[in-house]
Design a protein around this motif. Sequence first.
Motif, PDB file in Angstrom:
ATOM      1  N   GLU A  15      48.197 109.173   9.309  1.00 43.50           N
ATOM      2  CA  GLU A  15      47.045 109.083   8.316  1.00 43.50           C
ATOM      3  C   GLU A  15      46.372 110.239   7.684  1.00 43.50           C
ATOM      4  O   GLU A  15      46.258 110.219   6.709  1.00 43.50           O
ATOM      5  CB  GLU A  15      46.025 108.095   8.996  1.00 43.50           C
ATOM      6  N   TYR A  18      48.916 112.214   5.585  1.00 43.98           N
ATOM      7  CA  TYR A  18      48.905 111.537   4.366  1.00 43.98           C
ATOM      8  C   TYR A  18      47.896 111.629   3.383  1.00 43.98           C
ATOM      9  O   TYR A  18      47.975 111.989   2.243  1.00 43.98           O
ATOM     10  CB  TYR A  18      48.951 109.802   4.609  1.00 43.98           C
ATOM     11  N   GLN A  19      46.440 111.601   3.974  1.00 45.86           N
ATOM     12  CA  GLN A  19      45.480 112.141   3.118  1.00 45.86           C
ATOM     13  C   GLN A  19      45.427 113.491   2.551  1.00 45.86           C
ATOM     14  O   GLN A  19      45.290 113.803   1.292  1.00 45.86           O
ATOM     15  CB  GLN A  19      44.063 111.956   3.703  1.00 45.86           C
ATOM     16  N   LYS A  22      48.451 113.595  -0.239  1.00 45.87           N
ATOM     17  CA  LYS A  22      47.962 113.080  -1.322  1.00 45.87           C
ATOM     18  C   LYS A  22      47.021 113.851  -2.125  1.00 45.87           C
ATOM     19  O   LYS A  22      47.285 113.963  -3.291  1.00 45.87           O
ATOM     20  CB  LYS A  22      47.268 111.740  -1.083  1.00 45.87           C
ATOM     21  N   VAL A  53      54.882 110.649   0.751  1.00 49.63           N
ATOM     22  CA  VAL A  53      53.459 109.920   0.312  1.00 49.63           C
ATOM     23  C   VAL A  53      54.183 108.717  -0.075  1.00 49.63           C
ATOM     24  O   VAL A  53      53.405 107.462   0.346  1.00 49.63           O
ATOM     25  CB  VAL A  53      52.746 110.584  -0.943  1.00 49.63           C
ATOM     26  N   THR A  54      55.035 108.483  -1.080  1.00 49.36           N
ATOM     27  CA  THR A  54      55.740 107.234  -1.546  1.00 49.36           C
ATOM     28  C   THR A  54      56.164 106.354  -0.058  1.00 49.36           C
ATOM     29  O   THR A  54      56.050 105.163  -0.131  1.00 49.36           O
ATOM     30  CB  THR A  54      56.804 107.544  -2.670  1.00 49.36           C
ATOM     31  N   TYR A  56      55.435 106.643   2.971  1.00 47.26           N
ATOM     32  CA  TYR A  56      54.137 106.197   3.825  1.00 47.26           C
ATOM     33  C   TYR A  56      53.687 105.135   3.283  1.00 47.26           C
ATOM     34  O   TYR A  56      53.420 103.941   3.965  1.00 47.26           O
ATOM     35  CB  TYR A  56      53.276 107.335   3.900  1.00 47.26           C
ATOM     36  N   GLU A  57      53.285 105.065   2.003  1.00 45.58           N
ATOM     37  CA  GLU A  57      52.868 103.972   1.275  1.00 45.58           C
ATOM     38  C   GLU A  57      53.802 102.574   1.294  1.00 45.58           C
ATOM     39  O   GLU A  57      52.797 101.514   1.689  1.00 45.58           O
ATOM     40  CB  GLU A  57      52.303 104.437  -0.064  1.00 45.58           C
ATOM     41  N   HIS A  58      54.867 102.842   1.180  1.00 46.79           N
ATOM     42  CA  HIS A  58      55.557 101.771   1.230  1.00 46.79           C
ATOM     43  C   HIS A  58      55.709 101.203   2.570  1.00 46.79           C
ATOM     44  O   HIS A  58      55.781  99.913   2.794  1.00 46.79           O
ATOM     45  CB  HIS A  58      57.055 102.169   0.796  1.00 46.79           C
ATOM     46  N   TRP A  60      53.451 101.690   5.325  1.00 43.33           N
ATOM     47  CA  TRP A  60      52.300 101.773   6.199  1.00 43.33           C
ATOM     48  C   TRP A  60      51.180 100.919   5.299  1.00 43.33           C
ATOM     49  O   TRP A  60      50.277 100.350   5.853  1.00 43.33           O
ATOM     50  CB  TRP A  60      51.641 102.883   6.850  1.00 43.33           C
ATOM     51  N   ARG A  61      51.224 100.909   3.991  1.00 43.23           N
ATOM     52  CA  ARG A  61      50.112 100.349   3.223  1.00 43.23           C
ATOM     53  C   ARG A  61      50.499  99.219   2.532  1.00 43.23           C
ATOM     54  O   ARG A  61      51.584  98.980   2.527  1.00 43.23           O
ATOM     55  CB  ARG A  61      49.751 101.249   2.109  1.00 43.23           C
TER      56      ARG A  61
END
Length: 66
Positions: A15, A18-19, A22, A53-54, A56-58, A60-61
Motif C-alpha cells: 500500500e 502504491y501511494q 502513484k 500501479v495498474t 495493483y489497482e486491478h 487490490w482495489r
Amino acid sequence: MKPVPKLVNDFILNESEYQSCKAWLAEANEETIRHPLDDPELETQRQRIKGLVTEYEHNWRHPGEP
C-alpha cells in the motif's frame, strides 16, 4: 523530478509503495508532457511504474474504493 520510489519487490507493490508510485507517476507524466521523449530512461521507468500501479489497482482495489 524525484527519483523512482524504492520497492521491496519489483513485481508487487504494498500500500505504501502504491501511494509513492502513484505520486511519482503523476509527476513523471507531467514531465513527459513538458519534455516529450527527452529522457528515454524516464519513459522506461514511467512505463514500468505505470504497469505496477495498474496491476495493483486491478488486483487490490475494488470499484468504489478511493
